[in-house]
Design a protein around this motif. Structure first.
Motif, PDB file in Angstrom:
ATOM      1  N   LEU A  92      -2.419 -30.232 -13.532  1.00 16.78           N
ATOM      2  CA  LEU A  92      -3.305 -31.299 -14.002  1.00 16.78           C
ATOM      3  C   LEU A  92      -4.133 -31.883 -12.865  1.00 16.78           C
ATOM      4  N   VAL A  93      -5.425 -31.981 -13.102  1.00 19.48           N
ATOM      5  CA  VAL A  93      -6.342 -32.690 -12.210  1.00 19.48           C
ATOM      6  C   VAL A  93      -6.795 -33.940 -12.954  1.00 19.48           C
ATOM      7  N   ILE A  94      -6.506 -35.119 -12.397  1.00 16.60           N
ATOM      8  CA  ILE A  94      -6.806 -36.382 -13.063  1.00 16.60           C
ATOM      9  C   ILE A  94      -7.906 -37.125 -12.310  1.00 16.60           C
ATOM     10  N   GLY A  95      -9.061 -37.274 -12.975  1.00 17.02           N
ATOM     11  CA  GLY A  95     -10.137 -38.083 -12.434  1.00 17.02           C
ATOM     12  C   GLY A  95     -10.285 -39.393 -13.183  1.00 17.02           C
ATOM     13  N   THR A  96      -9.432 -39.624 -14.172  1.00 13.47           N
ATOM     14  CA  THR A  96      -9.436 -40.859 -14.956  1.00 13.47           C
ATOM     15  C   THR A  96      -9.086 -42.045 -14.059  1.00 13.47           C
ATOM     16  N   THR A  97      -9.732 -43.188 -14.285  1.00 19.42           N
ATOM     17  CA  THR A  97      -9.422 -44.400 -13.528  1.00 19.42           C
ATOM     18  C   THR A  97      -8.987 -45.503 -14.493  1.00 19.42           C
ATOM     19  N   GLY A  98      -8.485 -46.602 -13.927  1.00 16.69           N
ATOM     20  CA  GLY A  98      -8.106 -47.754 -14.736  1.00 16.69           C
ATOM     21  C   GLY A  98      -6.648 -47.786 -15.148  1.00 16.69           C
ATOM     22  N   PHE A  99      -5.794 -46.968 -14.520  1.00 19.38           N
ATOM     23  CA  PHE A  99      -4.367 -46.981 -14.853  1.00 19.38           C
ATOM     24  C   PHE A  99      -3.704 -48.263 -14.366  1.00 19.38           C
ATOM     25  N   ASP A 100      -2.770 -48.782 -15.157  1.00 16.49           N
ATOM     26  CA  ASP A 100      -1.938 -49.888 -14.689  1.00 16.49           C
ATOM     27  C   ASP A 100      -0.727 -49.320 -13.949  1.00 16.49           C
ATOM     28  N   GLY A 103       1.242 -46.719 -15.881  1.00 20.07           N
ATOM     29  CA  GLY A 103       0.545 -45.448 -15.964  1.00 20.07           C
ATOM     30  C   GLY A 103       0.664 -44.644 -14.681  1.00 20.07           C
ATOM     31  N   LYS A 104       0.518 -45.310 -13.545  1.00 22.42           N
ATOM     32  CA  LYS A 104       0.665 -44.619 -12.262  1.00 22.42           C
ATOM     33  C   LYS A 104       2.083 -44.108 -12.076  1.00 22.42           C
ATOM     34  N   ALA A 105       3.074 -44.879 -12.556  1.00 21.07           N
ATOM     35  CA  ALA A 105       4.468 -44.439 -12.462  1.00 21.07           C
ATOM     36  C   ALA A 105       4.696 -43.197 -13.318  1.00 21.07           C
TER      37      ALA A 105
END
Length: 264
Positions: A92-100, A103-105
């Motif tokens: 997985l390549v994640i370019g999505t932003t705005g995680f709390d 979500g990061k965990a």
């Protein structure tokens, strides 16, 4: 390498597909979109005037056909995709932003099972800028006030941008600090004099701005500005292809673009 693209009918999704089709060592295997998308059932290249032979679907089980998913969607969608990628052993390549924080965990937990590149900005130029900021912050570690400015199009839903936050984190780490402890997120009214050692943020949302970021180091008698401006989403797409190739040799682990580019 067989790739899947999330948000296939969106602006970034179409750019990713267009860029992917130019890669001699990669093929489009899966094109995903949300369940209410009007593009479901269409060819993934229809908006580009290209017949790819891949139909846009919302079926996450299709990820079993891909080696790696590239995702620039929204946190709620990406978190569902993470679960499916783990289930099907798809990188997985994640370019999505705005995680709390939760979500990061979740991303960190998934990286114990699959290889993940997670970066707020996939642009090679932005990541070179982050390296320059690290060097500048170590040199300009006293006597300089730091402000970070960013501007994006009117449809961007999170602020400050993930890239602006990453710029702040790089500077704070170079100072031996946590960004959460020294960030100033807003100013209004009678704020008093600026505190030493703080990092300020300012945000513009308007029109079709792709992405502008500037870090100001403001001293007495001089000002240093380190700026990156994007004029096309193609830079993010090209960087994400490099990230996918990087993951070709990684069965698990969490990486950023600094690792992909060998800048760590």
């Amino acid at each position: 390498m067989k790739l899947a693209i999330a948000g296939a009918s969106g602006k970034m999704g179409r750019m990713l597909i267009e860029t992917l089709l130019k890669q001699p060592d990669m093929t489009l295997a899966v094109a995903l979109d949300h369940e209410s998308s009007q593009a479901l059932g269409q060819d993934a290249g229809a908006a580009l005037g290209i017949n790819t032979g891949v139909t846009i679907t919302s079926d996450l089980a299709s990820l079993s056909q891909a080696d790696c998913l590239i995702d620039f969607t929204r946190p709620e969608g990406t978190l569902k995709h993470i679960e499916a990628c783990v289930a099907h052993n798809t990188k997985l390549v994640i370019g999505t932003t705005g995680f709390d924080a939760d979500g990061k965990a979740a991303i960190e937990r998934a990286a114990q099972r699959i290889g993940i590149v997670f970066a707020p900005n996939m642009s090679v130029g932005v990541n070179a800028t982050l390296k320059l900021l690290e060097v500048a912050a170590k040199i300009l570690n006293s006597g300089y006030d730091v402000e970070i400015f960013e501007a994006h199009h009117r449809h961007k839903v999170d602020a400050p941008s993930g890239t602006a936050l990453k710029m702040g984190e790089v500077i704070a780490q170079a100072w031996g600090e946590s960004l959460d402890d020294i960030a100033t997120w807003a100013r209004h009214g009678h704020t008093g004099a600026r505190e030493d050692g703080k990092i300020g943020f300012s945000v513009v949302r308007g029109g079709d701005i792709v992405g502008d970021h500037t870090a100001f180091f403001c001293g007495t008698g001089e000002r240093i500005e380190i700026t990156h401006r994007s004029s096309s989403r193609a830079t993010y797409a090209e960087g994400s292809m490099r990230a996918a190739r990087f993951l070709g040799g990684k069965d698990q682990g969490l990486f950023d673009m600094q690792a992909v580019l060998g800048l760590d």
